[in-house]
Scaffold this motif. Structure first.
Motif, mmCIF file in Angstrom:
data_model
loop_
_atom_site.group_PDB
_atom_site.id
_atom_site.type_symbol
_atom_site.label_atom_id
_atom_site.label_comp_id
_atom_site.label_asym_id
_atom_site.label_seq_id
_atom_site.Cartn_x
_atom_site.Cartn_y
_atom_site.Cartn_z
ATOM 1 N N LEU A 55 -12.050 15.045 35.880
ATOM 2 C CA LEU A 55 -11.300 16.338 36.463
ATOM 3 C C LEU A 55 -10.630 16.227 37.660
ATOM 4 C CD1 LEU A 55 -14.425 19.057 35.999
ATOM 5 C CD2 LEU A 55 -12.298 18.936 34.671
ATOM 6 N N GLU A 56 -11.043 15.215 38.534
ATOM 7 C CA GLU A 56 -10.107 14.879 39.656
ATOM 8 C C GLU A 56 -8.771 14.401 39.296
ATOM 9 O OE1 GLU A 56 -12.801 12.221 42.136
ATOM 10 O OE2 GLU A 56 -13.547 13.976 43.001
ATOM 11 N N ILE A 57 -8.901 13.598 38.377
ATOM 12 C CA ILE A 57 -7.511 13.047 37.812
ATOM 13 C C ILE A 57 -6.455 14.152 37.442
ATOM 14 C CG2 ILE A 57 -6.595 11.265 35.922
ATOM 15 C CD1 ILE A 57 -8.950 9.698 36.239
ATOM 16 N N ILE A 58 -7.240 14.797 36.687
ATOM 17 C CA ILE A 58 -6.539 15.995 35.974
ATOM 18 C C ILE A 58 -5.913 16.750 37.163
ATOM 19 C CG2 ILE A 58 -6.617 18.100 34.708
ATOM 20 C CD1 ILE A 58 -8.863 16.505 32.782
ATOM 21 N N ALA A 59 -6.542 16.999 38.206
ATOM 22 C CA ALA A 59 -6.131 17.885 39.541
ATOM 23 C C ALA A 59 -5.284 17.397 40.126
ATOM 24 C CB ALA A 59 -7.327 18.217 40.438
ATOM 25 N N ARG A 60 -5.152 15.974 40.189
ATOM 26 C CA ARG A 60 -4.210 15.166 40.672
ATOM 27 C C ARG A 60 -2.882 15.317 39.946
ATOM 28 N NH1 ARG A 60 -6.343 9.349 42.074
ATOM 29 N NH2 ARG A 60 -7.982 10.096 40.944
ATOM 30 N N GLY A 61 -3.099 15.160 38.585
ATOM 31 C CA GLY A 61 -1.939 15.400 37.881
ATOM 32 C C GLY A 61 -1.076 16.604 37.724
ATOM 33 N N GLU A 62 -1.823 17.747 37.984
ATOM 34 C CA GLU A 62 -1.303 19.042 38.277
ATOM 35 C C GLU A 62 -0.605 19.242 39.353
ATOM 36 O OE1 GLU A 62 -4.853 21.359 37.529
ATOM 37 O OE2 GLU A 62 -4.510 21.717 35.410
ATOM 38 N N VAL A 65 2.870 17.516 39.079
ATOM 39 C CA VAL A 65 3.643 18.303 38.434
ATOM 40 C C VAL A 65 4.221 19.530 39.279
ATOM 41 C CG1 VAL A 65 3.774 20.284 36.536
ATOM 42 C CG2 VAL A 65 2.528 17.944 36.218
ATOM 43 N N GLU A 66 3.305 20.216 40.047
ATOM 44 C CA GLU A 66 3.738 21.147 40.920
ATOM 45 C C GLU A 66 4.850 20.670 41.915
ATOM 46 O OE1 GLU A 66 0.095 23.122 42.491
ATOM 47 O OE2 GLU A 66 -0.557 23.799 40.691
ATOM 48 N N ASP A 67 4.552 19.371 42.450
ATOM 49 C CA ASP A 67 5.573 18.964 43.545
ATOM 50 C C ASP A 67 6.530 18.265 42.893
ATOM 51 O OD1 ASP A 67 3.441 19.875 45.187
ATOM 52 O OD2 ASP A 67 2.737 17.758 45.621
ATOM 53 N N ASN A 68 6.533 18.407 41.569
ATOM 54 C CA ASN A 68 7.661 17.596 40.538
ATOM 55 C C ASN A 68 7.665 16.180 41.001
ATOM 56 O OD1 ASN A 68 10.003 18.120 38.957
ATOM 57 N ND2 ASN A 68 11.633 18.032 40.535
ATOM 58 N N ARG A 69 6.647 15.596 40.886
ATOM 59 C CA ARG A 69 6.649 14.183 41.176
ATOM 60 C C ARG A 69 6.355 13.922 39.585
ATOM 61 N NH1 ARG A 69 2.036 13.063 43.848
ATOM 62 N NH2 ARG A 69 1.278 15.042 44.125
#
Length: 85
Positions: A55-62, A65-69
């Motif tokens: 879940l932490e990995i998924i949150a970092r991925g989200e 995406v929000e930061d356009n990285r």
């Protein structure tokens, strides 16, 4: 879910741990009538830790995406190639 007083845990630790090992069901430990802790078996705890890690990995991925990285699929494959050999 089972509930156990902290005094009961002190008096019957061996029996409580045996029950926990047998059925794997978490036990809520109360102190002065209030929830104080959960007692879980090792396998259940490790399974929970793995899930939290995912879940932490998924949150970092989200967040990325929000930061356009983000990178293209081709670039991601190129970067990951060194880990997939």
């Amino acid at each position: 879910m089972k509930t156990e007083l902290v005094t009961g845990l002190k008096r019957n630790a061996t029996e409580i741990l045996a029950d926990l090992s047998a059925d794997g069901e978490p036990i809520l430990i109360t102190q002065h009538g209030r929830p104080a802790a959960y007692l879980v078996d090792v396998e259940g705890y490790e399974r929970l830790q793995r899930k939290v890690g995912i879940l932490e990995i998924i949150a970092r991925g989200e967040e990325a995406v929000e930061d356009n990285r983000v990178v293209s699929h081709a670039e991601a494959k190129k970067r990951m190639a060194r880990y997939l050999r």
